[in-house]
Design an enzyme around this catalytic site. Structure first.
Site, mmCIF file in Angstrom:
data_model
loop_
_atom_site.group_PDB
_atom_site.id
_atom_site.type_symbol
_atom_site.label_atom_id
_atom_site.label_comp_id
_atom_site.label_asym_id
_atom_site.label_seq_id
_atom_site.Cartn_x
_atom_site.Cartn_y
_atom_site.Cartn_z
ATOM 1 C CB ALA A 126 -0.896 -0.012 1.228
ATOM 2 N N GLY A 167 0.961 -5.713 0.216
ATOM 3 C CA GLY A 167 0.120 -5.722 -0.973
ATOM 4 C C GLY A 167 0.908 -6.085 -2.221
ATOM 5 C CD GLU A 207 0.248 -6.802 4.890
ATOM 6 O OE1 GLU A 207 1.057 -7.675 5.292
ATOM 7 O OE2 GLU A 207 0.039 -6.590 3.687
#
Ligand SMILES: NC(=O)c1ccc[n+]([C@@H]2O[C@H](COP(=O)([O-])OP(=O)(O)OC[C@H]3O[C@@H](n4cnc5c(N)ncnc54)[C@H](O)[C@@H]3O)[C@@H](O)[C@H]2O)c1
Length: 714
Positions: A79, A120, A143
């Site tokens: 991201a 991502g 994450e």
């Protein structure tokens, strides 16, 4: 006026959408290159670019296959953090949708992973039909470090690609693994020693020509007979180890869903967990910490690409506790360090300690022998200032005495080359007075390391009244080279961290006077999440340090009320771990803090003598009094401009004082409580007749924010 001319006169639409995914056709293969510096973050424009690239390739009859790759050193770090908390982050095409387009493509899509493939980025790669990677490329799903879990199928596809155990380890820890170490898994269809792009192009073409079936990780069935047992083991170990952090256990549950449920259902479970986690205070705190660390390196008024000075050779003055550790920081980073001492035997002793520390790291497996030898070889001991003439940065770490330090700087002014940066590691002294002894105060700066300097992450960079911008920018850059988390502080006694901790410790001592015991106070703050309670911390640092500061305060600030309990302790020589006795007792060679009835008796006698009737204190009061003491002093530091931003104070406490990361730092924590509520509780404490009546007067900034209904971290 005619419509056409109106249209012509209209300002041209500003093309704000940067091109962050490039498209070109190489022979019969379309290449989509993620090109969103610095890390090819998958921001909305990039996602649109990839989606458009895929559509273009599908529509072009000349194109047989598609390769997705990254420009520069990364495939993609996931991201785009610049879009966090903005509508763009959630705007379509979301990553999940993009992965859906790719999976549905009837032309083979191959990911060419030449460098870092994270979060991502890895989810996107796992959505491709095939993956060719450089063996050295790091892959990770980090994450969890932000209190969330991968939200675009990562928890469902990774176990299908690398097996339950490896996937779980990667997802729960967030750690990165070299692609080459996953060679035997289904994650990669080919590994290369260098750039994987040529192999990926050939692979795409071959696959298309042979009409090989597209592989989709979602279709893989996990048939691991040991999966259940391993998941149970993971739950048992991850649960207790992740106290305060809600994400790791959810990661286990999401992987369990990958094992037990059909793919689409597993995706729904992952999404539901993600949506829950992202709203938790803990995840907000972890994300705050992440951004706060990045913000700390930005200094208002100094551009990020501002010119800096070259630092190739470093010198350290004083080979004591701090000087030795500081020298190790630079030598470990590959910079030659000259160490100057006052006497030969002290120089020998300092060097021997450094060697011992390196040997210990090698023994513990933290450092390779060759690396330790390389670092030691970079050290040059000396007794002469002449040896410092070539140094670009000189760091003074001599006794904490203004006269001694001023002498050193006067000598340095003569001995150091023009343009050299002259830094002091002082903890309390006025940097401007030190700088004033030189003819180059613009080159003088504070570098306040924490003990042990070679281990502790925090570095307070102290900006003097005359410190030049390029000196500050250089030291901030150098701090990264040596792996420190640097925070800028203005000049004041104690800078950000120690000025705040003084109020925290004062409150802890008042608590003892009123009825609490050292283990009770420590337990309450450790349950709150502090790495160590205040009394265990004081025993570790040495109670004599606080004693000498208090003695100075009694003279400097006679109106300020201090508890004298700790002085009594020090009068008995109970300096803490180093003397075997402090607030606790210690067995030789061990660090366990054992409660000591002698300390209870000392406290009881003190209360009797002062006429304090002990009362029972609750855990909430203990925590609130100590933590709000930090918060109020933090607000004061912001008011005075010593700290540039509230988040900098948070970074100081996270990196240097064992404040729990999942609470985001003292200022962020106060925001989560609500500043109105913090101030209200402080008013209640102010009504307590015990202690210093001025202690709980809210800092002007706190009062202002309460009145405006605003947080510190706005
Ligand atoms: N110890 C800590 O936890 C800590 C933490 C942060 C900052 N500091 C600061 O770091 C500085 C050093 O502290 P320390 O704990 O390393 O002290 P230390 O006593 O262990 O070391 C000081 C060293 O400086 C040497 N020295 C003294 N005068 C000198 C001179 N004129 N020329 C060359 N060498 C000289 C001494 O021989 C000694 O080896 C102090 O300013 C202190 O406030 C200490």
């Amino acid at each position: 006026m005619r419509l056409a001319s109106l249209i012509e006169r209209r300002p041209r639409p500003h093309r704000s959408q940067a091109i962050t995914a490039r498209y070109h056709v190489d022979g019969s293969v379309a290449v989509i290159t993620l090109d969103n510096p610095p890390v090819n973050g998958l921001g909305r424009d990039t996602r649109v670019g990839v989606a458009e690239g895929v559509d273009k390739a599908l529509a072009d009859p000349q194109v047989l296959g598609i390769v997705i790759t990254g420009a520069g050193r990364m495939f993609s770090a996931g991201a785009d953090i610049r879009e966090f908390n903005t509508p763009k982050a959630k705007a379509e095409p979301r990553l999940q949708s993009l992965i859906g387009f790719i999976e549905a493509s009837d032309k083979p899509v191959v990911a060419a992973i030449g460098g870092g493939c994270m979060g991502g980025g890895l989810e996107l790669a796992m959505g491709c039909h095939f993956r060719i990677a450089a063996k050295s490329a790091p892959v990770a799903l980090p994450e969890v470090k932000l209190g969330i879990l991968p939200g675009a199928g990562g928890t469902q596809r990774l176990p299908r690609a690398v097996g339950v155990e490896t996937a779980l380890n990667m997802i729960v820890s967030g750690a990165s693994v070299r692609a080459g170490d996953l060679e035997s898994s289904a994650l990669f269809d080919g590994l290369t020693d260098g750039d994987p792009l040529p192999a990926a192009l050939a692979f795409a073409l071959e696959t298309a020509k042979e009409s090989r079936p597209r592989k989709r990780l979602r279709d893989v069935v996990i048939g691991d007979p040991n999966a259940e047992g391993f998941l149970q083991f993971a739950r048992n170990t991850v649960g207790p180890a992740s106290k305060g952090y809600p994400a790791p256990l959810k990661c286990v549950d999401a992987v369990a869903a990958a094992v037990a449920k059909p793919f689409e259902e597993g995706l729904r479970v992952e999404r539901a967990f993600f949506d829950d986690l992202v709203q938790t205070t803990e995840s907000r705190a972890l994300r705050h910490a992440f951004f706060a660390e990045r913000a700390a390196s930005r200094i208002p008024g100094i551009a990020e690409d501002a010119p800096t000075r070259t630092i190739e050779r470093v010198a350290v003055i004083g080979a004591g506790t701090m000087g030795g550790g500081i020298a190790m920081c630079f030598a470990s980073a590959g910079l030659p360090v000259t160490i100057l001492e006052a006497k030969q035997e002290l120089l020998d002793k300092g060097l021997a300690t450094i060697r011992r520390n390196y040997d210990a790291s090698v023994k513990r497996g933290k450092l390779q022998t060759a690396a330790a030898e390389r670092a030691v070889a970079l050290l040059t001991p000396t007794l002469s200032y002449d040896a410092l003439a070539g140094s670009d940065l000189v760091i003074e770490a001599v006794f904490e005495d203004m006269g001694v330090k001023q002498d050193v700087f006067r000598t340095l002014d003569r001995a150091a080359k023009p343009g050299a940066i002259l830094a002091s590691n002082t903890s309390t002294l006025d940097l401007d007075r030190i700088a004033a002894t030189t003819r180059r105060p613009q080159d003088v700066i504070g570098m306040h390391f924490f003990s042990p300097a070679n281990v502790m992450k925090l570095l307070e960079v102290v900006r003097g009244a005359k410190t030049a911008d390029d000196v500050l920018a250089t030291v901030m850059r150098v701090s990264k080279t040596i792996g420190k988390t640097a925070v800028v502080s203005g000049v004041c006694d104690g800078f950000i961290g120690n000025r705040m901790i003084e109020q925290y410790l004062r409150q802890a001592l008042f608590l003892l006077e009123e009825g609490a015991s050292p283990p009770q106070v420590d337990r309450a703050l450790e349950r709150f999440g502090m790495a160590m309670g205040p009394f265990r911390m004081s025993d570790l640092a040495g109670n004599d340090i606080g004693w000498s500061i208090r003695k100075r305060r009694y003279v400097e600030k006679p109106a300020v009320v201090y508890s004298h309990i700790a002085d009594r302790l020090c009068e008995l020589g109970r300096f803490g771990q180093k003397t075997g006795l402090g607030w606790y007792r210690y067995q030789a060679g061990r660090r366990d803090a054992l409660p000591d009835p002698a300390v209870d008796a000392l406290i009881a006698d003190y209360r009797k003598e002062r006429g304090f009737a002990p009362r029972k204190l609750g855990e909430d009061e203990i925590v609130e009094r100590c933590i709000y003491a930090l918060v109020n002093e933090g607000a004061q530091l912001l008011d005075e401009g010593v700290a540039l931003r509230a988040s900098d104070i948070d970074v100081v406490y996270l990196a240097g004082y064992g404040f729990p990361r999942y609470r985001g730092g003292p200022m962020f924590y106060a925001d989560t409580v609500g500043l109105y509520n913090v101030a209200r509780t402080m008013r209640r404490f102010a009504a307590n007749p015990h202690g210093d009546p001025g202690f709980w007067r809210p800092a002007p900034l706190l009062e202002k924010l309460v009145a405006e209904g605003k947080p510190f971290n706005g």
